[in-house]
Write an enzyme that holds these catalytic residues in place. Sequence first.
Site, PDB file in Angstrom:
ATOM      1  N   GLU A  92      -2.695  -4.631  -1.672  1.00 33.68           N
ATOM      2  CA  GLU A  92      -3.958  -5.382  -1.684  1.00 33.68           C
ATOM      3  C   GLU A  92      -3.761  -6.881  -1.880  1.00 33.68           C
ATOM      4  OE1 GLU A  92      -6.188  -3.334  -4.708  1.00 33.68           O
ATOM      5  OE2 GLU A  92      -6.641  -1.692  -3.365  1.00 33.68           O
ATOM      6  N   GLU A 150      -4.305   6.523   1.491  1.00 37.66           N
ATOM      7  CA  GLU A 150      -5.151   6.919   0.345  1.00 37.66           C
ATOM      8  C   GLU A 150      -6.488   7.478   0.820  1.00 37.66           C
ATOM      9  OE1 GLU A 150      -5.507   3.785  -2.579  1.00 37.66           O
ATOM     10  OE2 GLU A 150      -3.484   3.057  -2.226  1.00 37.66           O
TER      11      GLU A 150
HETATM   12  C1  GLA Z   1      -6.268   1.338  -4.956  1.00 36.66           C
HETATM   13  C2  GLA Z   1      -4.814   1.577  -5.329  1.00 36.66           C
HETATM   14  C3  GLA Z   1      -4.576   3.003  -5.716  1.00 36.66           C
HETATM   15  C4  GLA Z   1      -5.640   3.509  -6.669  1.00 36.66           C
HETATM   16  C5  GLA Z   1      -6.994   3.311  -6.049  1.00 36.66           C
HETATM   17  C6  GLA Z   1      -8.056   3.843  -6.953  1.00 36.66           C
HETATM   18  O1  GLA Z   1      -6.567   1.774  -3.717  1.00 36.66           O
HETATM   19  O2  GLA Z   1      -3.936   1.245  -4.297  1.00 36.66           O
HETATM   20  O3  GLA Z   1      -3.337   3.114  -6.323  1.00 36.66           O
HETATM   21  O4  GLA Z   1      -5.551   2.834  -7.883  1.00 36.66           O
HETATM   22  O5  GLA Z   1      -7.179   1.926  -5.851  1.00 36.66           O
HETATM   23  O6  GLA Z   1      -7.785   5.125  -7.401  1.00 36.66           O
END
Ligand code: GLA
Length: 319
Positions: A124, A231
């Site tokens: 991020e 994710e």
């Molecule tokens: C972000 C992070 C993950 C996790 C999510 C929330 O996407 O990359 O590791 O912390 O937030 O669960």
Amino acid sequence: MQSLKEKYADYFKVGVSLNESTIISHKDIIKQHFNSATCDYAMKYGAICDIYGNYNFSNADKIYNFCSENNIAMRGHTLIWNYDIPADEFKLLSNKEAFERMEEHMKIMAKRYPSIYCWDVVNEAIIGNKCDLTRNSLWYDKFGSDYFDMFFSMASKTFGNIPLYYNEDEETHVKKVHKICETIKRSLDNGVRIDGLGLQCHINIYEPNVDDYKRALDEYSKLGINIQITEMDVSIYDYEKGRYQNPPANLIERQAQLYSDYFKMFRDYKEIIETVTLWAVADDATWLDNYPVKNRKDWPMLFDIDRNPKEAFYRILEF
Ligand code: GLA
């Protein structure tokens, strides 16, 4: 019951995020369906090292060992992020000290978890509407946008040939797509090794639609590096709006359709997509119960709160 990992064997690995509880409570599902895994928290810097020098590997070790014993490949997540770092005031460190601590941390992780098959080096970096690299302010404030190349180079030295990923969210916003591509291209032009782009894919049943996602994937494919969906979950809420006691049947159906459309698209990009990871095993343990609204139940996964397969699960096996 068909197994996800077997059904997708010719396409990509199917992954799941794990923690020290779910490897016990959900172990049968994990073993049956997944051949890749990510620690949802346990390998973050602050999770493994609460204050400088004080490492506690216990949770990460349990997950790593579980995966090794069950032939599940592991992704490393994550090294450079704005959150979950040791409690000491990084801001107060000199640049040299901060650099050395990170170098030491990478070496420790590389040595302890040698079979990890890729690492998220930077997580991020870009804020959607701002489109610069200030989001990781902890690192940006010290090193400016150079931090990006600097830590990829450090990771390249430390992890040898293990593929290095830049992992990003809100990956379909048009301006952000452009900035992500520009950032990666600039680094590659500088001779910095980035092997892959991780797309988080935290979506909901309203957006982004498949066409928007496809447009973004088309842009990312031009980079010539691997892609992983890292994710994925599909909230049934339109962000903060609404609250349900039970999941409405029409929204669960919409979710099933969306999972199906997305997995079809991922299959179409199998040449560049290496892994698709779901961000929980089942609806009984998901971070979305507390995000973006605290204490609001959500049902974003392929298995329900009793860990039975949902319609979405069956739908992504229909091809
Ligand atoms: C972000 C992070 C993950 C996790 C999510 C929330 O996407 O990359 O590791 O912390 O937030 O669960």
